[in-house]
Design a protein around this motif. Structure first.
Motif, PDB file in Angstrom:
ATOM      1  N   THR A  38       0.741  -1.255   0.055  1.00  0.00           N
ATOM      2  CA  THR A  38      -0.134  -0.047   0.114  1.00  0.00           C
ATOM      3  C   THR A  38       0.785   1.316   0.155  1.00  0.00           C
ATOM      4  OG1 THR A  38      -0.044   0.025   2.361  1.00  0.00           O
ATOM      5  CG2 THR A  38      -1.979  -1.175   1.155  1.00  0.00           C
ATOM      6  N   PRO A  39       0.204   2.469  -0.395  1.00  0.00           N
ATOM      7  CA  PRO A  39       1.226   3.637  -0.741  1.00  0.00           C
ATOM      8  C   PRO A  39       1.789   3.949   0.737  1.00  0.00           C
ATOM      9  CG  PRO A  39      -0.790   3.853  -1.777  1.00  0.00           C
ATOM     10  CD  PRO A  39      -1.013   2.574  -1.213  1.00  0.00           C
ATOM     11  N   THR A  40       1.352   3.689   1.872  1.00  0.00           N
ATOM     12  CA  THR A  40       1.774   3.990   3.317  1.00  0.00           C
ATOM     13  C   THR A  40       2.891   3.141   3.396  1.00  0.00           C
ATOM     14  OG1 THR A  40       0.293   2.380   4.308  1.00  0.00           O
ATOM     15  CG2 THR A  40      -0.356   4.769   4.147  1.00  0.00           C
ATOM     16  N   THR A  41       3.049   2.159   2.952  1.00  0.00           N
ATOM     17  CA  THR A  41       4.212   1.173   3.220  1.00  0.00           C
ATOM     18  C   THR A  41       5.216   1.279   2.282  1.00  0.00           C
ATOM     19  OG1 THR A  41       3.291  -0.713   2.416  1.00  0.00           O
ATOM     20  CG2 THR A  41       3.099  -0.260   4.586  1.00  0.00           C
ATOM     21  N   ARG A  42       5.016   1.768   1.034  1.00  0.00           N
ATOM     22  CA  ARG A  42       6.008   1.887   0.181  1.00  0.00           C
ATOM     23  C   ARG A  42       6.936   3.077   0.141  1.00  0.00           C
ATOM     24  NH1 ARG A  42       1.968   1.962  -5.040  1.00  0.00           N
ATOM     25  NH2 ARG A  42       1.372  -0.226  -4.790  1.00  0.00           N
ATOM     26  N   ILE A  43       7.998   2.672  -0.531  1.00  0.00           N
ATOM     27  CA  ILE A  43       9.061   4.035  -0.232  1.00  0.00           C
ATOM     28  C   ILE A  43       8.231   5.274  -1.041  1.00  0.00           C
ATOM     29  CG2 ILE A  43      11.320   4.914  -1.281  1.00  0.00           C
ATOM     30  CD1 ILE A  43      12.123   1.853  -1.126  1.00  0.00           C
ATOM     31  N   PRO A  44       8.380   6.334  -0.350  1.00  0.00           N
ATOM     32  CA  PRO A  44       7.767   7.473  -1.269  1.00  0.00           C
ATOM     33  C   PRO A  44       8.025   7.570  -2.522  1.00  0.00           C
ATOM     34  CG  PRO A  44       8.401   8.000   1.176  1.00  0.00           C
ATOM     35  CD  PRO A  44       8.858   6.729   0.808  1.00  0.00           C
ATOM     36  N   ARG A  45       7.330   7.874  -3.248  1.00  0.00           N
ATOM     37  CA  ARG A  45       7.447   8.131  -4.791  1.00  0.00           C
ATOM     38  C   ARG A  45       8.765   9.401  -5.113  1.00  0.00           C
ATOM     39  NH1 ARG A  45       4.561   5.130  -7.721  1.00  0.00           N
ATOM     40  NH2 ARG A  45       2.456   4.681  -7.284  1.00  0.00           N
ATOM     41  N   GLU A  46       8.863  10.115  -4.116  1.00  0.00           N
ATOM     42  CA  GLU A  46      10.069  11.239  -4.282  1.00  0.00           C
ATOM     43  C   GLU A  46      11.331  10.602  -4.191  1.00  0.00           C
ATOM     44  OE1 GLU A  46       7.727  12.181  -1.538  1.00  0.00           O
ATOM     45  OE2 GLU A  46       6.302  12.249  -3.044  1.00  0.00           O
ATOM     46  N   VAL A  48      11.970   7.484  -4.956  1.00  0.00           N
ATOM     47  CA  VAL A  48      12.306   6.511  -6.225  1.00  0.00           C
ATOM     48  C   VAL A  48      13.341   7.013  -7.170  1.00  0.00           C
ATOM     49  CG1 VAL A  48      11.212   5.092  -8.035  1.00  0.00           C
ATOM     50  CG2 VAL A  48      10.087   5.461  -5.756  1.00  0.00           C
ATOM     51  N   GLY A  49      14.241   6.381  -7.525  1.00  0.00           N
ATOM     52  CA  GLY A  49      15.519   6.534  -8.229  1.00  0.00           C
ATOM     53  C   GLY A  49      15.140   7.273  -9.406  1.00  0.00           C
ATOM     54  N   ASP A  50      14.289   7.089 -10.377  1.00  0.00           N
ATOM     55  CA  ASP A  50      13.834   7.768 -11.494  1.00  0.00           C
ATOM     56  C   ASP A  50      12.563   7.295 -12.220  1.00  0.00           C
ATOM     57  OD1 ASP A  50      14.206   5.339 -12.821  1.00  0.00           O
ATOM     58  OD2 ASP A  50      16.161   5.648 -13.442  1.00  0.00           O
ATOM     59  N   PHE A  51      12.004   7.916 -13.272  1.00  0.00           N
ATOM     60  CA  PHE A  51      10.881   7.770 -13.805  1.00  0.00           C
ATOM     61  C   PHE A  51      10.807   6.268 -14.175  1.00  0.00           C
ATOM     62  CE2 PHE A  51      10.947  12.440 -14.552  1.00  0.00           C
ATOM     63  CZ  PHE A  51       9.966  12.748 -13.948  1.00  0.00           C
ATOM     64  N   GLY A  52      12.071   5.504 -14.499  1.00  0.00           N
ATOM     65  CA  GLY A  52      12.111   4.262 -15.059  1.00  0.00           C
ATOM     66  C   GLY A  52      11.305   3.391 -13.891  1.00  0.00           C
ATOM     67  N   ASP A  53      12.056   3.485 -12.618  1.00  0.00           N
ATOM     68  CA  ASP A  53      11.600   2.926 -11.353  1.00  0.00           C
ATOM     69  C   ASP A  53      10.180   3.061 -11.254  1.00  0.00           C
ATOM     70  OD1 ASP A  53      14.422   1.913 -11.085  1.00  0.00           O
ATOM     71  OD2 ASP A  53      14.589   3.486  -9.660  1.00  0.00           O
ATOM     72  N   GLN A  54       9.662   4.199 -11.109  1.00  0.00           N
ATOM     73  CA  GLN A  54       8.115   4.464 -10.959  1.00  0.00           C
ATOM     74  C   GLN A  54       7.272   3.699 -11.831  1.00  0.00           C
ATOM     75  OE1 GLN A  54       7.677   8.875 -11.068  1.00  0.00           O
ATOM     76  NE2 GLN A  54       9.228   9.132  -9.373  1.00  0.00           N
ATOM     77  N   SER A  55       7.723   3.607 -13.242  1.00  0.00           N
ATOM     78  CA  SER A  55       6.972   3.132 -14.229  1.00  0.00           C
ATOM     79  C   SER A  55       7.008   1.751 -13.958  1.00  0.00           C
ATOM     80  CB  SER A  55       7.423   3.412 -15.856  1.00  0.00           C
ATOM     81  OG  SER A  55       6.897   2.650 -16.456  1.00  0.00           O
ATOM     82  N   GLU A  56       8.012   1.146 -13.607  1.00  0.00           N
ATOM     83  CA  GLU A  56       8.117  -0.454 -13.454  1.00  0.00           C
ATOM     84  C   GLU A  56       7.140  -0.503 -12.328  1.00  0.00           C
ATOM     85  OE1 GLU A  56      11.317  -3.696 -11.929  1.00  0.00           O
ATOM     86  OE2 GLU A  56      12.169  -2.111 -13.175  1.00  0.00           O
ATOM     87  N   ARG A  58       4.512   0.972 -11.142  1.00  0.00           N
ATOM     88  CA  ARG A  58       3.233   0.895 -11.745  1.00  0.00           C
ATOM     89  C   ARG A  58       2.618  -0.392 -12.478  1.00  0.00           C
ATOM     90  NH1 ARG A  58       4.435   6.298 -12.290  1.00  0.00           N
ATOM     91  NH2 ARG A  58       5.090   6.040 -14.354  1.00  0.00           N
ATOM     92  N   MET A  59       3.480  -0.803 -13.494  1.00  0.00           N
ATOM     93  CA  MET A  59       3.380  -1.756 -14.427  1.00  0.00           C
ATOM     94  C   MET A  59       3.040  -2.979 -13.320  1.00  0.00           C
ATOM     95  SD  MET A  59       5.286  -3.392 -17.603  1.00  0.00           S
ATOM     96  CE  MET A  59       7.002  -3.232 -16.709  1.00  0.00           C
ATOM     97  N   ARG A  60       3.962  -3.203 -12.475  1.00  0.00           N
ATOM     98  CA  ARG A  60       3.795  -4.224 -11.550  1.00  0.00           C
ATOM     99  C   ARG A  60       2.577  -4.254 -10.842  1.00  0.00           C
ATOM    100  NH1 ARG A  60       9.258  -4.514  -8.370  1.00  0.00           N
ATOM    101  NH2 ARG A  60       9.736  -2.903  -9.760  1.00  0.00           N
ATOM    102  N   ASP A  61       2.050  -3.116 -10.394  1.00  0.00           N
ATOM    103  CA  ASP A  61       0.865  -2.992  -9.699  1.00  0.00           C
ATOM    104  C   ASP A  61      -0.306  -3.321 -10.660  1.00  0.00           C
ATOM    105  OD1 ASP A  61       1.846  -2.101  -7.573  1.00  0.00           O
ATOM    106  OD2 ASP A  61       1.548  -0.126  -7.521  1.00  0.00           O
ATOM    107  N   ALA A  62      -0.458  -2.705 -11.891  1.00  0.00           N
ATOM    108  CA  ALA A  62      -1.246  -3.165 -12.908  1.00  0.00           C
ATOM    109  C   ALA A  62      -1.513  -4.467 -13.283  1.00  0.00           C
ATOM    110  CB  ALA A  62      -1.048  -2.098 -14.065  1.00  0.00           C
TER     111      ALA A  62
END
Length: 124
Positions: A38-46, A48-56, A58-62
């Protein structure tokens, strides 16, 4: 009235029961995995290393959501098949009323249509 004998119906119900148990376990595991992420247990998006990590991420969640949705849809099909069994309409095509061949039911026990009607259904 079903054209299947008791042993065939028992075997097909056992297949449905086994698949149902497997899917329930998978849905539970996916739900627990989603709860742990859940968003509260994840590392805050800020952070996350880069947009590639964020995209990955989101893709895993989807992908997890799509897997869970697919499993839930199949669970509904299994429940419908069991209801048809209970009402002695299991091996009848829901569209044309003709018997669904045993081989088709053995391959896909929650089939609700004969092959010809299923092909028409998928084209529409």
């Amino acid at each position: 009235m079903t054209a299947l004998n008791r042993e065939q119906l028992a075997s097909l119900r056992a297949q449905l029961d086994a698949r149902e148990a497997q899917l329930r376990a998978e849905v539970l595991a996916l739900s627990q995995e989603a709860d742990e992420a859940t968003p509260t247990t994840r590392i805050p998006r800020e952070t996350v290393g880069d947009f590639g990590d964020q995209s990955e991420e989101r893709m895993r969640d989807a992908l997890r959501r799509a897997e869970r949705d697919r499993d839930i849809a199949e669970l509904r099909q299994i429940a419908d098949a069991k209801t048809r069994m209970d009402h002695d309409r299991y091996s009848e095509c829901v569209d044309c009323g003709q018997p669904i061949p045993l081989a088709r039911l053995q391959a896909q026990p929650f089939s609700e249509r004969c092959l010809a009607c299923q092909q028409r259904f998928e084209k529409s």
